[in-house]
Design an enzyme around this catalytic site. Structure first.
Site, mmCIF file in Angstrom:
data_model
loop_
_atom_site.group_PDB
_atom_site.id
_atom_site.type_symbol
_atom_site.label_atom_id
_atom_site.label_comp_id
_atom_site.label_asym_id
_atom_site.label_seq_id
_atom_site.Cartn_x
_atom_site.Cartn_y
_atom_site.Cartn_z
ATOM 1 N N LYS A 1 1.152 4.168 -2.911
ATOM 2 C CA LYS A 1 0.821 5.584 -2.696
ATOM 3 C C LYS A 1 2.031 6.477 -2.978
ATOM 4 O O LYS A 1 1.878 7.615 -3.434
ATOM 5 C CB LYS A 1 0.283 5.801 -1.278
ATOM 6 C CG LYS A 1 -1.101 5.180 -1.040
ATOM 7 C CD LYS A 1 -2.193 5.793 -1.928
ATOM 8 C CE LYS A 1 -3.593 5.366 -1.504
ATOM 9 N NZ LYS A 1 -4.667 5.893 -2.362
ATOM 10 N N TYR B 1 0.840 -1.206 0.000
ATOM 11 C CA TYR B 1 0.000 0.000 0.000
ATOM 12 C C TYR B 1 0.873 1.253 0.000
ATOM 13 O O TYR B 1 0.667 2.171 -0.801
ATOM 14 C CB TYR B 1 -0.918 -0.016 1.222
ATOM 15 C CG TYR B 1 -1.833 1.182 1.342
ATOM 16 C CD1 TYR B 1 -2.817 1.426 0.395
ATOM 17 C CD2 TYR B 1 -1.710 2.067 2.414
ATOM 18 C CE1 TYR B 1 -3.660 2.528 0.514
ATOM 19 C CE2 TYR B 1 -2.553 3.161 2.548
ATOM 20 C CZ TYR B 1 -3.524 3.383 1.594
ATOM 21 O OH TYR B 1 -4.350 4.472 1.707
HETATM 22 P P1 NDP Z 1 -13.169 2.363 1.436
HETATM 23 O O1 NDP Z 1 -12.589 0.996 1.460
HETATM 24 O O2 NDP Z 1 -14.213 2.733 2.399
HETATM 25 O O3 NDP Z 1 -13.704 2.692 -0.035
HETATM 26 C C1 NDP Z 1 -12.910 2.415 -1.150
HETATM 27 C C2 NDP Z 1 -13.632 2.806 -2.411
HETATM 28 O O4 NDP Z 1 -12.790 2.481 -3.521
HETATM 29 C C3 NDP Z 1 -14.931 2.036 -2.586
HETATM 30 O O5 NDP Z 1 -15.868 2.855 -3.214
HETATM 31 C C4 NDP Z 1 -14.516 0.901 -3.489
HETATM 32 O O6 NDP Z 1 -15.550 0.351 -4.281
HETATM 33 C C5 NDP Z 1 -13.511 1.622 -4.388
HETATM 34 N N1 NDP Z 1 -12.672 0.651 -5.060
HETATM 35 C C6 NDP Z 1 -11.851 -0.270 -4.531
HETATM 36 N N2 NDP Z 1 -11.285 -1.008 -5.482
HETATM 37 C C7 NDP Z 1 -11.767 -0.556 -6.662
HETATM 38 C C8 NDP Z 1 -11.565 -0.909 -8.015
HETATM 39 N N3 NDP Z 1 -10.760 -1.917 -8.382
HETATM 40 N N4 NDP Z 1 -12.226 -0.204 -8.959
HETATM 41 C C9 NDP Z 1 -13.060 0.804 -8.612
HETATM 42 N N5 NDP Z 1 -13.301 1.177 -7.361
HETATM 43 C C10 NDP Z 1 -12.657 0.505 -6.387
HETATM 44 O O7 NDP Z 1 -11.908 3.323 1.552
HETATM 45 P P2 NDP Z 1 -11.751 4.864 1.938
HETATM 46 O O8 NDP Z 1 -12.973 5.612 1.641
HETATM 47 O O9 NDP Z 1 -11.152 4.911 3.289
HETATM 48 O O10 NDP Z 1 -10.581 5.263 0.917
HETATM 49 C C11 NDP Z 1 -10.728 6.238 -0.109
HETATM 50 C C12 NDP Z 1 -9.332 6.696 -0.494
HETATM 51 O O11 NDP Z 1 -8.701 7.302 0.632
HETATM 52 C C13 NDP Z 1 -8.402 5.559 -0.929
HETATM 53 O O12 NDP Z 1 -7.643 5.971 -2.038
HETATM 54 C C14 NDP Z 1 -7.511 5.359 0.269
HETATM 55 O O13 NDP Z 1 -6.257 4.801 -0.061
HETATM 56 C C15 NDP Z 1 -7.400 6.770 0.789
HETATM 57 N N6 NDP Z 1 -7.005 6.849 2.197
HETATM 58 C C16 NDP Z 1 -7.859 6.419 3.203
HETATM 59 C C17 NDP Z 1 -7.469 6.529 4.515
HETATM 60 C C18 NDP Z 1 -8.344 6.097 5.629
HETATM 61 O O14 NDP Z 1 -7.910 6.214 6.798
HETATM 62 N N7 NDP Z 1 -9.546 5.595 5.382
HETATM 63 C C19 NDP Z 1 -6.147 7.089 4.895
HETATM 64 C C20 NDP Z 1 -5.349 7.503 3.772
HETATM 65 C C21 NDP Z 1 -5.776 7.392 2.494
HETATM 66 P P3 NDP Z 1 -16.261 -1.071 -3.868
HETATM 67 O O15 NDP Z 1 -17.284 -0.724 -2.839
HETATM 68 O O16 NDP Z 1 -16.834 -1.556 -5.141
HETATM 69 O O17 NDP Z 1 -15.191 -1.956 -3.306
#
Ligand code: NDP
Length: 255
Positions: free
Chosen positions: A170, A166
């Site tokens: 990033k 991961y």
């Molecule tokens: P979630 O796991 O809650 O949501 C992830 C989202 O990404 C979902 O909508 C999921 O869709 C989508 N997704 C995953 N894989 C794919 C794919 N192959 N194609 C299309 N969509 C996909 O994560 P967060 O909301 O926490 O994360 C959002 C962003 O924030 C990410 O980039 C993450 O790395 C970043 N981030 C989050 C942090 C945190 O503490 N939460 C900290 C730092 C960064 P589906 O429902 O279909 O799986």
């Protein structure tokens, strides 16, 4: 019913990974504005029930199918947006995965490739598909949701997270967006990455349950608060924001 295209008043947004977590929070908060057309990316629109509910209530919200890394779906979504709205003002590449639980010595290629495919290739593909639409408008913001763990400078702070793939993905995403900011500075593109905070989503929940996360629990924030903060950062974006790596409070992070 189609939303009026080419209105100078309405800003057109595309957010990937919008069916849950931070992406859903961004959509939900944007809907409070009167001057927006929102395209919400979900890889399985038919199963995105919360988004579907919102879309039934808000005619300015449209769900588009977007699987990270699918060139075909990104092009199709871009074609739909261009036909309906003419262009894009804001693209927030938010979709991501984070399930690696290994130090680099134990990372499998499968694990690495999956993280790279979604978190890096996915953003590149989205950028390639949406750049022509961003250039049709004057706002031209391309924002990628990265993570503080992608910082080279701060690698020592996050090594204990055991999230090798991961973090690598990033760090690569940071380079990708920084490079985009250089290649398209003369186009007036505003390309930058943001760290959304440690946010209590499905993604972070798994991490927060692990013993190594104990010390971090107190700084975790709600998805809605992260989304609100990210929109403040996005609203403030100007040409000077191009090429920056920002925390959700708007301060700069070290590469
Ligand atoms: P979630 O796991 O809650 O949501 C992830 C989202 O990404 C979902 O909508 C999921 O869709 C989508 N997704 C995953 N894989 C794919 C794919 N192959 N194609 C299309 N969509 C996909 O994560 P967060 O909301 O926490 O994360 C959002 C962003 O924030 C990410 O980039 C993450 O790395 C970043 N981030 C989050 C942090 C945190 O503490 N939460 C900290 C730092 C960064 P589906 O429902 O279909 O799986």
């Amino acid at each position: 019913m189609s939303t009026p295209a080419n209105s100078t008043e309405q800003k057109v947004w595309l957010i990937s990974g919008a069916n849950r977590g931070i992406g859903f929070g961004l959509v939900n908060n944007l809907l409070a504005r009167s001057d927006v057309i929102i395209y919400a990316g979900a890889r399985e629109p038919a199963k995105a029930t919360e988004l579907q509910k919102l879309a039934a209530e808000h005619k300015n919200l449209h769900i588009v199918k977007l699987t990270s890394g699918s060139v075909e779906e990104a092009k199709e979504a871009a074609a739909v947006i261009e036909k309906r709205s003419g262009g894009l003002d804001y693209v927030i590449a938010n979709a991501g995965i984070a399930y690696s639980t290994s130090r680099l010595e134990a990372v499998t290629l499968e694990d690495f490739n999956e993280h790279f495919q979604v978190n890096v290739v996915g953003v590149l593909v989205l950028f390639q598909a949406t750049l022509p639409l961003l250039l049709k408008r004057t706002t031209r913001v391309f924002e990628a949701v990265s993570s503080a763990v992608g910082s080279n400078t701060n690698a020592h702070l996050f090594a204990a997270f055991n999230n090798g793939s991961y973090s690598l993905s990033k760090a690569a995403l940071n380079y990708l967006v920084r490079r985009i900011s250089v290649e398209h500075a003369e186009d007036g593109l505003v390309a930058f990455t943001v760290h959304p905070g440690l946010v209590e989503t499905d993604m972070a929940q798994k991490f927060l349950e692990r013993p190594e996360a104990a010390a971090w629990k107190s700084v975790a924030i709600k998805p809605d608060d992260s989304a609100k903060a990210l929109l403040v950062v996005t609203d403030k974006a100007t040409k000077d924001t191009n090429g920056k790596y920002l925390n959700y409070d708007g301060t700069e992070l070290p590469w």
